[in-house]
Design a protein around this motif. Structure first.
Motif, PDB file in Angstrom:
ATOM      1  N   CYS A  80       0.846  -1.195   0.000  1.00 30.26           N
ATOM      2  CA  CYS A  80       0.000   0.000   0.000  1.00 30.26           C
ATOM      3  C   CYS A  80       0.880   1.242   0.000  1.00 30.26           C
ATOM      4  CB  CYS A  80      -0.914  -0.010   1.236  1.00 30.26           C
ATOM      5  SG  CYS A  80      -1.912   1.472   1.415  1.00 30.26           S
ATOM      6  N   ASP A  81       0.684   2.129  -0.970  1.00 28.04           N
ATOM      7  CA  ASP A  81       1.477   3.360  -0.990  1.00 28.04           C
ATOM      8  C   ASP A  81       0.645   4.577  -0.606  1.00 28.04           C
ATOM      9  OD1 ASP A  81      -0.147   3.629  -3.184  1.00 28.04           O
ATOM     10  OD2 ASP A  81       1.478   3.843  -4.654  1.00 28.04           O
ATOM     11  N   ASN A  82      -0.572   4.342  -0.122  1.00 30.10           N
ATOM     12  CA  ASN A  82      -1.452   5.425   0.310  1.00 30.10           C
ATOM     13  C   ASN A  82      -1.314   5.610   1.818  1.00 30.10           C
ATOM     14  OD1 ASN A  82      -4.090   6.540   1.421  1.00 30.10           O
ATOM     15  ND2 ASN A  82      -4.408   6.862  -0.769  1.00 30.10           N
ATOM     16  N   VAL A  83      -0.821   6.755   2.229  1.00 32.20           N
ATOM     17  CA  VAL A  83      -0.554   7.012   3.640  1.00 32.20           C
ATOM     18  C   VAL A  83      -1.807   6.893   4.498  1.00 32.20           C
ATOM     19  CG1 VAL A  83      -0.006   8.884   5.241  1.00 32.20           C
ATOM     20  CG2 VAL A  83       1.531   8.396   3.364  1.00 32.20           C
ATOM     21  N   PHE A  84      -2.930   7.379   4.003  1.00 30.30           N
ATOM     22  CA  PHE A  84      -4.134   7.360   4.828  1.00 30.30           C
ATOM     23  C   PHE A  84      -4.669   5.951   5.022  1.00 30.30           C
ATOM     24  CE2 PHE A  84      -7.777   9.297   6.863  1.00 30.30           C
ATOM     25  CZ  PHE A  84      -7.246  10.476   7.339  1.00 30.30           C
ATOM     26  N   ASP A  85      -4.491   5.088   4.036  1.00 29.63           N
ATOM     27  CA  ASP A  85      -4.875   3.686   4.211  1.00 29.63           C
ATOM     28  C   ASP A  85      -4.068   3.043   5.339  1.00 29.63           C
ATOM     29  OD1 ASP A  85      -6.763   3.760   2.230  1.00 29.63           O
ATOM     30  OD2 ASP A  85      -5.494   2.856   0.695  1.00 29.63           O
ATOM     31  N   ILE A  86      -2.775   3.371   5.396  1.00 28.46           N
ATOM     32  CA  ILE A  86      -1.916   2.836   6.453  1.00 28.46           C
ATOM     33  C   ILE A  86      -2.353   3.374   7.812  1.00 28.46           C
ATOM     34  CG2 ILE A  86       0.440   2.766   7.347  1.00 28.46           C
ATOM     35  CD1 ILE A  86       1.396   2.972   4.403  1.00 28.46           C
ATOM     36  N   LEU A  87      -2.643   4.667   7.890  1.00 28.76           N
ATOM     37  CA  LEU A  87      -3.102   5.271   9.143  1.00 28.76           C
ATOM     38  C   LEU A  87      -4.384   4.610   9.633  1.00 28.76           C
ATOM     39  CD1 LEU A  87      -3.058   7.466  11.347  1.00 28.76           C
ATOM     40  CD2 LEU A  87      -4.301   8.944   9.750  1.00 28.76           C
ATOM     41  N   LEU A  88      -5.336   4.407   8.744  1.00 33.24           N
ATOM     42  CA  LEU A  88      -6.608   3.798   9.136  1.00 33.24           C
ATOM     43  C   LEU A  88      -6.426   2.344   9.564  1.00 33.24           C
ATOM     44  CD1 LEU A  88      -9.114   5.270   6.509  1.00 33.24           C
ATOM     45  CD2 LEU A  88      -8.568   6.089   8.814  1.00 33.24           C
ATOM     46  N   GLU A  89      -5.466   1.656   8.967  1.00 34.87           N
ATOM     47  CA  GLU A  89      -5.199   0.284   9.380  1.00 34.87           C
ATOM     48  C   GLU A  89      -4.605   0.251  10.791  1.00 34.87           C
ATOM     49  OE1 GLU A  89      -4.809  -3.925   9.302  1.00 34.87           O
ATOM     50  OE2 GLU A  89      -6.098  -2.475   8.291  1.00 34.87           O
ATOM     51  N   VAL A  90      -3.720   1.181  11.090  1.00 32.83           N
ATOM     52  CA  VAL A  90      -3.170   1.287  12.446  1.00 32.83           C
ATOM     53  C   VAL A  90      -4.291   1.551  13.445  1.00 32.83           C
ATOM     54  CG1 VAL A  90      -1.720   2.668  13.990  1.00 32.83           C
ATOM     55  CG2 VAL A  90      -0.882   2.052  11.707  1.00 32.83           C
ATOM     56  N   LEU A  91      -5.168   2.489  13.125  1.00 37.93           N
ATOM     57  CA  LEU A  91      -6.285   2.812  14.007  1.00 37.93           C
ATOM     58  C   LEU A  91      -7.219   1.626  14.186  1.00 37.93           C
ATOM     59  CD1 LEU A  91      -7.238   6.414  12.832  1.00 37.93           C
ATOM     60  CD2 LEU A  91      -5.999   5.769  14.897  1.00 37.93           C
ATOM     61  N   ARG A  92      -7.526   0.955  13.089  1.00 40.02           N
ATOM     62  CA  ARG A  92      -8.433  -0.195  13.155  1.00 40.02           C
ATOM     63  C   ARG A  92      -7.876  -1.273  14.076  1.00 40.02           C
ATOM     64  NH1 ARG A  92      -8.858  -5.077  11.519  1.00 40.02           N
ATOM     65  NH2 ARG A  92      -6.877  -5.018  10.391  1.00 40.02           N
ATOM     66  N   GLN A  93      -6.605  -1.601  13.902  1.00 43.82           N
ATOM     67  CA  GLN A  93      -5.991  -2.629  14.734  1.00 43.82           C
ATOM     68  C   GLN A  93      -5.984  -2.215  16.203  1.00 43.82           C
ATOM     69  OE1 GLN A  93      -2.186  -4.108  13.478  1.00 43.82           O
ATOM     70  NE2 GLN A  93      -2.814  -4.452  11.378  1.00 43.82           N
ATOM     71  N   GLN A  94      -5.656  -0.954  16.461  1.00 42.01           N
ATOM     72  CA  GLN A  94      -5.569  -0.488  17.842  1.00 42.01           C
ATOM     73  C   GLN A  94      -6.941  -0.469  18.507  1.00 42.01           C
ATOM     74  OE1 GLN A  94      -2.716  -0.060  19.269  1.00 42.01           O
ATOM     75  NE2 GLN A  94      -3.522   0.511  21.266  1.00 42.01           N
ATOM     76  N   VAL A  95      -7.951   0.007  17.801  1.00 35.86           N
ATOM     77  CA  VAL A  95      -9.295   0.063  18.370  1.00 35.86           C
ATOM     78  C   VAL A  95      -9.831  -1.340  18.619  1.00 35.86           C
ATOM     79  CG1 VAL A  95     -11.692   0.721  17.918  1.00 35.86           C
ATOM     80  CG2 VAL A  95      -9.848   2.331  17.427  1.00 35.86           C
ATOM     81  N   GLU A  96      -9.618  -2.245  17.681  1.00 32.72           N
ATOM     82  CA  GLU A  96     -10.096  -3.622  17.863  1.00 32.72           C
ATOM     83  C   GLU A  96      -9.374  -4.305  19.024  1.00 32.72           C
ATOM     84  OE1 GLU A  96      -9.791  -5.641  14.132  1.00 32.72           O
ATOM     85  OE2 GLU A  96     -11.495  -4.554  13.248  1.00 32.72           O
ATOM     86  N   PHE A  97      -8.080  -4.040  19.165  1.00 33.02           N
ATOM     87  CA  PHE A  97      -7.328  -4.625  20.276  1.00 33.02           C
ATOM     88  C   PHE A  97      -7.838  -4.108  21.616  1.00 33.02           C
ATOM     89  CE2 PHE A  97      -3.705  -4.276  23.264  1.00 33.02           C
ATOM     90  CZ  PHE A  97      -3.494  -5.634  23.474  1.00 33.02           C
ATOM     91  N   THR A  98      -8.048  -2.803  21.718  1.00 33.71           N
ATOM     92  CA  THR A  98      -8.513  -2.245  22.983  1.00 33.71           C
ATOM     93  C   THR A  98      -9.928  -2.703  23.312  1.00 33.71           C
ATOM     94  OG1 THR A  98      -9.263  -0.224  21.864  1.00 33.71           O
ATOM     95  CG2 THR A  98      -7.061  -0.198  22.824  1.00 33.71           C
ATOM     96  N   ALA A  99     -10.726  -2.948  22.279  1.00 33.67           N
ATOM     97  CA  ALA A  99     -12.110  -3.368  22.512  1.00 33.67           C
ATOM     98  C   ALA A  99     -12.188  -4.758  23.139  1.00 33.67           C
ATOM     99  CB  ALA A  99     -12.898  -3.346  21.204  1.00 33.67           C
ATOM    100  N   ARG A 100     -11.211  -5.619  22.837  1.00 38.65           N
ATOM    101  CA  ARG A 100     -11.255  -6.984  23.361  1.00 38.65           C
ATOM    102  C   ARG A 100     -10.294  -7.200  24.537  1.00 38.65           C
ATOM    103  NH1 ARG A 100      -8.307  -7.675  18.369  1.00 38.65           N
ATOM    104  NH2 ARG A 100      -6.172  -8.409  18.759  1.00 38.65           N
ATOM    105  N   THR A 101      -9.704  -6.122  25.017  1.00 38.90           N
ATOM    106  CA  THR A 101      -8.704  -6.228  26.080  1.00 38.90           C
ATOM    107  C   THR A 101      -9.193  -5.523  27.338  1.00 38.90           C
ATOM    108  OG1 THR A 101      -6.931  -6.308  24.429  1.00 38.90           O
ATOM    109  CG2 THR A 101      -6.300  -5.755  26.691  1.00 38.90           C
ATOM    110  N   HIS A 102      -8.979  -6.153  28.478  1.00 39.31           N
ATOM    111  CA  HIS A 102      -9.401  -5.572  29.763  1.00 39.31           C
ATOM    112  C   HIS A 102      -8.708  -4.229  29.987  1.00 39.31           C
ATOM    113  CE1 HIS A 102     -10.283  -5.218  34.021  1.00 39.31           C
ATOM    114  NE2 HIS A 102     -11.037  -6.303  33.965  1.00 39.31           N
ATOM    115  N   ALA A 103      -9.485  -3.245  30.465  1.00 41.59           N
ATOM    116  CA  ALA A 103      -8.930  -1.898  30.672  1.00 41.59           C
ATOM    117  C   ALA A 103      -7.724  -1.905  31.609  1.00 41.59           C
ATOM    118  CB  ALA A 103     -10.012  -0.976  31.217  1.00 41.59           C
TER     119      ALA A 103
END
Length: 206
Positions: A80-103
């Motif tokens: 992927c050479d689109n910077v915003f696609d990479i940014l959104l993938e980072v956000l997606r992974q982080q949000v999904e990880f925090t959603a399934r992880t105890h605070a």
């Protein structure tokens, strides 16, 4: 002795995997070494022959998690050479990880200096790549050119650490804090072109 050493070497990945699952599900402090031994079906003595204490286990868990994140993002970026696609993938992974992880997982890390240091080292190691990323984002028209992205990155890292450790935020889930904080921060650096992409992403979480 060689036979025991080989056994411990084979056992180590299982310990790390179970510790990662347990820490994420219950929080780090809530999981005792006795708990890990029981879930693995091994004696406490055997566990202590592999790891002297829980912080040593946690360090290997964090190393595994960071290496997996690094590998995933490197593979994604290579295709992927689109910077915003990479940014959104980072956000997606982080949000999904925090959603399934105890605070408490995020709040507990600060109590283990060796593990916390790994995050600091990881962030330091990403400094040049991060600066290059934002420069490319400006060139592609997604990020505003007048922003000092070194300052932006330092503020972001410091704020995320505060969210993780500040007791004032204890009544919110880490996902709530992360999504709301990052939305504000990222909106501030986006051009109109970037905002269109970000708004479409936000709709997935509201």
């Amino acid at each position: 002795m060689q036979e025991l050493s080989d056994y411990k070497k084979r056992l180590k990945p299982n310990i790390i995997a179970e510790a990662e699952r347990s820490f994420c599900e219950y929080g780090i402090r809530a999981v005792k070494m006795d708990d890990l031994a029981g879930r693995l079906g091994i004696s406490k003595r055997t566990l202590y022959e592999v790891y002297a204490n829980k912080e040593e286990v946690l360090v290997d868990v964090i190393k595994k998690m960071l290496e997996e994140r690094r590998t995933q993002m490197r593979e994604f970026a290579e295709n992927c050479d689109n910077v915003f696609d990479i940014l959104l993938e980072v956000l997606r992974q982080q949000v999904e990880f925090t959603a399934r992880t105890h605070a408490d997982f995020f709040k507990d890390i600060i109590r283990y200096p060796a593990a916390e240091q790994l995050f600091d080292s990881y962030n330091s190691g990403q400094e040049k790549a991060s600066q290059d990323f934002f420069v490319k984002g400006v060139e592609q028209g997604y990020f505003r050119p007048e922003i000092d992205y070194y300052v932006f990155r330092m503020i972001t890292i410091g704020s995320l650490r505060m969210i993780r450790t500040e007791i004032a935020y204890k009544n919110f889930t880490y996902k709530q804090l992360l999504v709301n904080f990052l939305v504000v921060m990222i909106r501030g650096i986006c051009t109109d072109k970037g905002l269109v992409r970000l708004e479409n992403f936000i709709k997935q979480f509201y």
